[in-house]
Each structure stands twice: as C-alpha cells, then as structure tokens.
Scaffold this motif. Sequence first.
Motif, PDB file in Angstrom:
ATOM      1  N   GLY A  10       0.814  -1.206   0.000  1.00 23.17           N
ATOM      2  CA  GLY A  10       0.000   0.000   0.000  1.00 23.17           C
ATOM      3  C   GLY A  10       0.844   1.250   0.000  1.00 23.17           C
ATOM      4  O   GLY A  10       2.051   1.197  -0.251  1.00 23.17           O
ATOM      5  N   LEU A  11       0.193   2.345   0.292  1.00 25.64           N
ATOM      6  CA  LEU A  11       0.840   3.652   0.340  1.00 25.64           C
ATOM      7  C   LEU A  11       1.030   4.053   1.794  1.00 25.64           C
ATOM      8  O   LEU A  11       0.084   3.983   2.595  1.00 25.64           O
ATOM      9  CB  LEU A  11      -0.021   4.680  -0.388  1.00 25.64           C
ATOM     10  N   GLN A  13       3.432   6.859   4.491  1.00 23.27           N
ATOM     11  CA  GLN A  13       4.358   7.983   4.587  1.00 23.27           C
ATOM     12  C   GLN A  13       5.705   7.511   5.102  1.00 23.27           C
ATOM     13  O   GLN A  13       5.807   6.494   5.803  1.00 23.27           O
ATOM     14  CB  GLN A  13       3.786   9.052   5.514  1.00 23.27           C
ATOM     15  N   PRO A  92      11.404   6.559   1.282  1.00 21.32           N
ATOM     16  CA  PRO A  92      10.960   6.615  -0.118  1.00 21.32           C
ATOM     17  C   PRO A  92      11.710   5.628  -1.012  1.00 21.32           C
ATOM     18  O   PRO A  92      11.120   5.082  -1.954  1.00 21.32           O
ATOM     19  CB  PRO A  92      11.240   8.068  -0.512  1.00 21.32           C
ATOM     20  N   THR A  95      10.319   2.153  -1.938  1.00 20.77           N
ATOM     21  CA  THR A  95       9.228   2.009  -2.894  1.00 20.77           C
ATOM     22  C   THR A  95       9.593   1.008  -3.981  1.00 20.77           C
ATOM     23  O   THR A  95      10.635   1.126  -4.634  1.00 20.77           O
ATOM     24  CB  THR A  95       8.899   3.365  -3.538  1.00 20.77           C
ATOM     25  N   GLN A 123       2.572  -3.997  -4.399  1.00 20.80           N
ATOM     26  CA  GLN A 123       3.190  -2.682  -4.512  1.00 20.80           C
ATOM     27  C   GLN A 123       3.298  -2.010  -3.151  1.00 20.80           C
ATOM     28  O   GLN A 123       2.317  -1.950  -2.395  1.00 20.80           O
ATOM     29  CB  GLN A 123       2.366  -1.785  -5.450  1.00 20.80           C
ATOM     30  N   VAL A 124       4.477  -1.499  -2.878  1.00 19.02           N
ATOM     31  CA  VAL A 124       4.708  -0.678  -1.687  1.00 19.02           C
ATOM     32  C   VAL A 124       5.187   0.689  -2.160  1.00 19.02           C
ATOM     33  O   VAL A 124       6.177   0.776  -2.891  1.00 19.02           O
ATOM     34  CB  VAL A 124       5.750  -1.324  -0.753  1.00 19.02           C
ATOM     35  N   THR A 125       4.483   1.722  -1.740  1.00 19.41           N
ATOM     36  CA  THR A 125       4.856   3.078  -2.108  1.00 19.41           C
ATOM     37  C   THR A 125       5.025   3.895  -0.842  1.00 19.41           C
ATOM     38  O   THR A 125       4.113   3.958  -0.015  1.00 19.41           O
ATOM     39  CB  THR A 125       3.792   3.730  -3.004  1.00 19.41           C
ATOM     40  N   VAL A 126       6.194   4.511  -0.708  1.00 22.25           N
ATOM     41  CA  VAL A 126       6.501   5.313   0.466  1.00 22.25           C
ATOM     42  C   VAL A 126       6.639   6.768   0.017  1.00 22.25           C
ATOM     43  O   VAL A 126       7.517   7.094  -0.789  1.00 22.25           O
ATOM     44  CB  VAL A 126       7.783   4.833   1.158  1.00 22.25           C
ATOM     45  N   SER A 127       5.787   7.608   0.544  1.00 25.94           N
ATOM     46  CA  SER A 127       5.809   9.022   0.167  1.00 25.94           C
ATOM     47  C   SER A 127       6.681   9.810   1.136  1.00 25.94           C
ATOM     48  O   SER A 127       6.781   9.479   2.317  1.00 25.94           O
ATOM     49  CB  SER A 127       4.393   9.588   0.159  1.00 25.94           C
TER      50      SER A 127
END
Length: 128
Positions: A10-11, A13, A92, A95, A123-127
């Motif tokens: 997931g998404l 921070q 980040p 990701t 999917q791994v998304t790091v903002s």
Amino acid sequence: QVQLVESGGGLVQAGGSLRLSCAASGRTFSTYTMGWFRQAPGKEREFVGGISWNSGSITYADSVKGRFTISRDNSRDNFKNTVYLQMNSLKPEDTAVYYCAAKGGRVIATMPHGYDYWGQGTQVTVSS
C-alpha cells in the motif's frame, strides 16, 4: 509445487510501517527456504531478506537491516503456511514491488535465479 500470494502492500508515509504477508499453498511449505525481493521501476530485482525452513537462519540486505523483520508460520494445524515481512521506518527508496519466493534446500539464496517459485508481487509506495 508451491503457489505464493502476497498481500499487505500500500501507500505509507516515510517513517511508517507495513506488514507484508505471503501465503503459500502446498503441504511442503515448511521445508522451503523463503525469500523476499523487491523491484523498483527501471531497476533489477534485489534481495531484501530470506528465512530458512525452521527460522533458524535469517538474512537481510544491508539496506533494510535493523528496519525489516522476516518471520514465518509453518503451523500445519491451522494451515497458516505464511511468511511475513514487517517493514518499519520506511523510506521513499523502499518504494518497489515486493515479491516473495520459495526454494528447496536449506541455503538462503540472495539472487533471484536461486528461487523456484514466485508470487505475483505487491506494490509498496513510500511518500516523502
């Protein structure tokens, strides 16, 4: 034959946490060495960490050491057959699409070609 299904991506921070799961089918899951890999866009698939069949040996890439933890549940009674990747203090640069993989034998391989079975990835998304 082993079928692997990842979940938990997931998404998040930067500084946050995620826990990935890899559910495996097959009665022989407990005999397999398991690995986690990741692949960012335009980059090669890279080793994240691996765990031996009995959790007696666990190895991590330097880039995730101290932040990621691999564990597995071989409980046949409740058919868990799952390997986990706990990811803390995410950055980040973490990701990527994360894959779990399985191999026979007791050596933790760090190269993708050392594994026989692969999941579809999560999917791994790091903002930032």
